[in-house]
Design a protein around this motif. Structure first.
Motif, PDB file in Angstrom:
ATOM      1  N   MET A  79       0.838  -1.212   0.000  1.00 34.36           N
ATOM      2  CA  MET A  79       0.000   0.000   0.000  1.00 34.36           C
ATOM      3  C   MET A  79       0.867   1.254   0.000  1.00 34.36           C
ATOM      4  O   MET A  79       0.527   2.249  -0.646  1.00 34.36           O
ATOM      5  CB  MET A  79      -0.934  -0.001   1.216  1.00 34.36           C
ATOM      6  CG  MET A  79      -2.030  -1.043   1.146  1.00 34.36           C
ATOM      7  SD  MET A  79      -3.164  -0.782  -0.245  1.00 34.36           S
ATOM      8  CE  MET A  79      -4.086   0.606   0.360  1.00 34.36           C
ATOM      9  N   HIS A  80       1.975   1.210   0.721  1.00 31.59           N
ATOM     10  CA  HIS A  80       2.908   2.333   0.748  1.00 31.59           C
ATOM     11  C   HIS A  80       3.423   2.622  -0.659  1.00 31.59           C
ATOM     12  O   HIS A  80       3.471   3.778  -1.099  1.00 31.59           O
ATOM     13  CB  HIS A  80       4.045   2.002   1.721  1.00 31.59           C
ATOM     14  CG  HIS A  80       5.061   3.071   1.871  1.00 31.59           C
ATOM     15  ND1 HIS A  80       6.410   2.802   1.815  1.00 31.59           N
ATOM     16  CD2 HIS A  80       4.962   4.407   2.069  1.00 31.59           C
ATOM     17  CE1 HIS A  80       7.078   3.934   1.977  1.00 31.59           C
ATOM     18  NE2 HIS A  80       6.220   4.916   2.132  1.00 31.59           N
ATOM     19  N   LEU A  81       3.802   1.577  -1.379  1.00 25.64           N
ATOM     20  CA  LEU A  81       4.251   1.748  -2.762  1.00 25.64           C
ATOM     21  C   LEU A  81       3.134   2.322  -3.629  1.00 25.64           C
ATOM     22  O   LEU A  81       3.350   3.277  -4.388  1.00 25.64           O
ATOM     23  CB  LEU A  81       4.733   0.414  -3.332  1.00 25.64           C
ATOM     24  CG  LEU A  81       5.038   0.402  -4.844  1.00 25.64           C
ATOM     25  CD1 LEU A  81       6.167   1.369  -5.183  1.00 25.64           C
ATOM     26  CD2 LEU A  81       5.369  -1.004  -5.302  1.00 25.64           C
ATOM     27  N   LEU A  82       1.946   1.768  -3.521  1.00 27.96           N
ATOM     28  CA  LEU A  82       0.829   2.250  -4.344  1.00 27.96           C
ATOM     29  C   LEU A  82       0.489   3.705  -4.040  1.00 27.96           C
ATOM     30  O   LEU A  82       0.110   4.463  -4.948  1.00 27.96           O
ATOM     31  CB  LEU A  82      -0.404   1.360  -4.136  1.00 27.96           C
ATOM     32  CG  LEU A  82      -0.273  -0.084  -4.625  1.00 27.96           C
ATOM     33  CD1 LEU A  82      -1.530  -0.873  -4.292  1.00 27.96           C
ATOM     34  CD2 LEU A  82       0.031  -0.146  -6.119  1.00 27.96           C
ATOM     35  N   PHE A  83       0.633   4.116  -2.788  1.00 25.85           N
ATOM     36  CA  PHE A  83       0.385   5.517  -2.428  1.00 25.85           C
ATOM     37  C   PHE A  83       1.254   6.444  -3.272  1.00 25.85           C
ATOM     38  O   PHE A  83       0.761   7.408  -3.869  1.00 25.85           O
ATOM     39  CB  PHE A  83       0.658   5.738  -0.934  1.00 25.85           C
ATOM     40  CG  PHE A  83       0.601   7.187  -0.536  1.00 25.85           C
ATOM     41  CD1 PHE A  83      -0.611   7.809  -0.339  1.00 25.85           C
ATOM     42  CD2 PHE A  83       1.774   7.917  -0.376  1.00 25.85           C
ATOM     43  CE1 PHE A  83      -0.666   9.154   0.019  1.00 25.85           C
ATOM     44  CE2 PHE A  83       1.735   9.258  -0.021  1.00 25.85           C
ATOM     45  CZ  PHE A  83       0.505   9.883   0.181  1.00 25.85           C
ATOM     46  N   TRP A  84       2.538   6.162  -3.335  1.00 21.65           N
ATOM     47  CA  TRP A  84       3.446   7.030  -4.082  1.00 21.65           C
ATOM     48  C   TRP A  84       3.194   6.925  -5.583  1.00 21.65           C
ATOM     49  O   TRP A  84       3.268   7.932  -6.302  1.00 21.65           O
ATOM     50  CB  TRP A  84       4.905   6.711  -3.739  1.00 21.65           C
ATOM     51  CG  TRP A  84       5.191   7.053  -2.314  1.00 21.65           C
ATOM     52  CD1 TRP A  84       5.379   6.177  -1.277  1.00 21.65           C
ATOM     53  CD2 TRP A  84       5.242   8.364  -1.734  1.00 21.65           C
ATOM     54  NE1 TRP A  84       5.559   6.867  -0.102  1.00 21.65           N
ATOM     55  CE2 TRP A  84       5.480   8.215  -0.350  1.00 21.65           C
ATOM     56  CE3 TRP A  84       5.109   9.651  -2.255  1.00 21.65           C
ATOM     57  CZ2 TRP A  84       5.592   9.304   0.510  1.00 21.65           C
ATOM     58  CZ3 TRP A  84       5.221  10.740  -1.394  1.00 21.65           C
ATOM     59  CH2 TRP A  84       5.461  10.559  -0.025  1.00 21.65           C
ATOM     60  N   LEU A  85       2.866   5.744  -6.088  1.00 22.22           N
ATOM     61  CA  LEU A  85       2.581   5.602  -7.514  1.00 22.22           C
ATOM     62  C   LEU A  85       1.335   6.377  -7.917  1.00 22.22           C
ATOM     63  O   LEU A  85       1.273   6.920  -9.025  1.00 22.22           O
ATOM     64  CB  LEU A  85       2.435   4.127  -7.895  1.00 22.22           C
ATOM     65  CG  LEU A  85       3.700   3.268  -7.782  1.00 22.22           C
ATOM     66  CD1 LEU A  85       3.408   1.833  -8.206  1.00 22.22           C
ATOM     67  CD2 LEU A  85       4.847   3.857  -8.618  1.00 22.22           C
TER      68      LEU A  85
END
Length: 196
Positions: A79-85
């Protein structure tokens, strides 16, 4: 937990991010090639951001093929990765609408840097969960590209304030490093299947 829902959710979020970016390209009112001129910076930033998101999707897809299950920590790292993407469409639009001004170019780099950090954390969370002898650990190896990308993003951010084109050139260089196919996961998985 199985990894299927994580993969499906991630694919959906990434598809939406790409769709949002393409909607930033407004249809011109003219019918000649001059009517397309204002769209050149928008198209350039779309292509660059599409490549970055595509690189993340490809590597995310390969990485998850090398794991069997996920944990709550992995879900949050993902989710952390998807937030930035999902912030890439915003900075892409801001950068193109302001003709690559220094601050939008720098913020674009900041979002890329944090996406890179998030990907690195996800990868290492997967390794910690599956162990040092796991397929994912062998696939990632020393992770030269992941480690090299982060300081390069930092360099691009700093350069953006002195020369926005130099900052963009660094971001493009990072994309080129990753655009060259990374066969580590495929080789590792192929070797594992041959050993069975």
């Amino acid at each position: 937990m199985g990894k299927g829902r994580l993969e499906a959710f991630s694919d959906g979020v990434i598809a939406v991010a790409i769709t949002i970016m393409v909607l930033e390209m407004k249809v011109p009112h003219g019918t000649d090639f001059e009517a397309l001129a204002p769209l050149v910076p928008v198209f350039f930033t779309y292509v660059l951001s599409f490549v970055f998101i595509g690189i993340y999707w490809n590597n995310h897809h390969h990485m998850l093929h090398a794991v069997q299950h996920v944990t709550g920590g992995i879900l949050w790292a993902n989710m952390h990765l998807l937030f930035w993407l999902t912030l890439i469409p915003f900075v892409t639009g801001w950068m193109s609408e302001n003709h690559f001004a220094a601050v939008p170019v720098a913020l674009y780099g900041v979002i890329l840097l944090f996406a890179g950090i998030a990907y690195y954390l996800l990868a290492h969370c997967l390794v910690r969960t599956h162990g040092r002898e796991s397929l994912i650990a062998k696939s990632l190896g020393a992770d030269f590209k992941g480690k090299a990308s982060l300081p390069l993003y930092g360099l691009g951010i700093g350069l953006s304030f002195a020369d926005r084109w130099a900052g963009l050139a660094v971001y493009i260089a990072v994309a080129l490093i990753w655009f060259i196919p990374d066969r580590r996961v495929e080789r590792t998985l192929t070797g594992a299947h041959e050993d069975q």
